[in-house]
Design an enzyme around this catalytic site. Structure first.
Site, PDB file in Angstrom:
ATOM      1  NE  ARG A   1     -30.512  18.267   9.213  1.00  0.00           N
ATOM      2  CZ  ARG A   1     -30.681  18.142   7.898  1.00  0.00           C
ATOM      3  NH1 ARG A   1     -30.619  16.968   7.319  1.00  0.00           N
ATOM      4  NH2 ARG A   1     -30.933  19.203   7.149  1.00  0.00           N
TER       5      ARG A   1
ATOM      6  CG  ASN B   1     -29.666  10.225   4.960  1.00  0.00           C
ATOM      7  OD1 ASN B   1     -30.075  11.260   4.480  1.00  0.00           O
ATOM      8  ND2 ASN B   1     -30.059   9.770   6.148  1.00  0.00           N
TER       9      ASN B   1
ATOM     10  CG  ASP C   1     -25.943  13.564   3.569  1.00  0.00           C
ATOM     11  OD1 ASP C   1     -26.754  12.635   3.635  1.00  0.00           O
ATOM     12  OD2 ASP C   1     -26.074  14.549   2.805  1.00  0.00           O
TER      13      ASP C   1
ATOM     14  CG  ASP D   1     -24.824  16.191  -1.443  1.00  0.00           C
ATOM     15  OD1 ASP D   1     -24.823  16.814  -0.366  1.00  0.00           O
ATOM     16  OD2 ASP D   1     -23.855  16.152  -2.205  1.00  0.00           O
TER      17      ASP D   1
ATOM     18  CG  ASP E   1     -31.317  12.346   0.937  1.00  0.00           C
ATOM     19  OD1 ASP E   1     -30.439  11.812   1.622  1.00  0.00           O
ATOM     20  OD2 ASP E   1     -31.465  13.572   0.842  1.00  0.00           O
TER      21      ASP E   1
ATOM     22  CG  ASP F   1     -31.870  16.379  -1.631  1.00  0.00           C
ATOM     23  OD1 ASP F   1     -32.694  17.272  -1.899  1.00  0.00           O
ATOM     24  OD2 ASP F   1     -31.832  15.811  -0.526  1.00  0.00           O
TER      25      ASP F   1
ATOM     26  CD  GLU G   1     -28.090  18.945  -0.719  1.00  0.00           C
ATOM     27  OE1 GLU G   1     -27.413  19.042   0.314  1.00  0.00           O
ATOM     28  OE2 GLU G   1     -29.277  18.559  -0.706  1.00  0.00           O
TER      29      GLU G   1
END
Length: 185
Positions: free
Chosen positions: A30, A94, A110, A112, A114, A127, A130
């Site tokens: 992102r 994060n 990152d 994953d 959070d 997450d 994830e």
């Protein structure tokens, strides 16, 4: 990239940077097109943005809805985003590598997990599935897993101890500074 005192002096309050978030495999996840430098501390930099354009890895584009004050740390495995919403300040934290800055862009990886903190003071770790999935398919090492989990513990401790980044008055002052800098452009 290590930022020593000499490098820190090259930063200028009011400068605009971009932000790029990557995943462990090196792929961009992102990107944000605005992060205005608001403060330079020994261990971290503070940025602000509002209604900034965000581009996702697959190409979709959207804009943030509220002002954000962002803390990027030189040596900590997390970053903190204070989101100033109508019903209070939310924090989105994060778990991520310490930042580097290259060519006017703040970059980090990152990992994953959070931490979401609500105006009520409650928080939730997000997450986990994830993280477990990416740990397996991207082959996170046991050392990396240890660092990620320690970073989450450190982050929760900082929040519980009400460190500066979680101070509502301070974050509102940073937002006022951001607005003033934007109006002075």
């Amino acid at each position: 990239m290590e930022l020593g005192r000499d490098k820190m002096k090259q930063f200028r309050i009011g400068e605009n940077y971009q932000i790029q978030c990557y995943k462990h495999n090196g792929r961009i996840h992102r990107a944000w097109n605005e992060a205005v430098l608001l403060d330079i501390q020994k261990d971290y930099l503070v940025f602000g943005n509002e209604k900034t354009q965000v581009t996702e890895a697959e190409g979709s584009v959207w804009k943030t809805k509220e002002p954000a004050i962002m803390y990027f740390f030189k040596d900590c495995w997390f970053n903190i985003i204070a989101q100033l919403k109508k019903d209070g300040i939310y924090y989105y934290c994060n778990i991520a590598t310490p930042y580097i800055i290259e060519d006017g862009t703040i970059k980090y990886i990152d990992y994953d997990l959070d931490l979401r903190i609500f105006p009520t003071g409650e928080y939730k770790i997000l997450d986990k599935l994830e993280y477990k999935y990416h740990k397996k398919i991207m082959h996170y090492s046991e050392d990396l897993d240890f660092v990620v989990n320690c970073a989450m513990s450190e982050l929760i401790s900082l929040y519980n101890n009400k460190t500066d980044m979680f101070n509502q008055v301070r974050n509102k002052k940073y937002y006022d500074k951001y607005r003033k800098l934007k109006n002075d452009e």
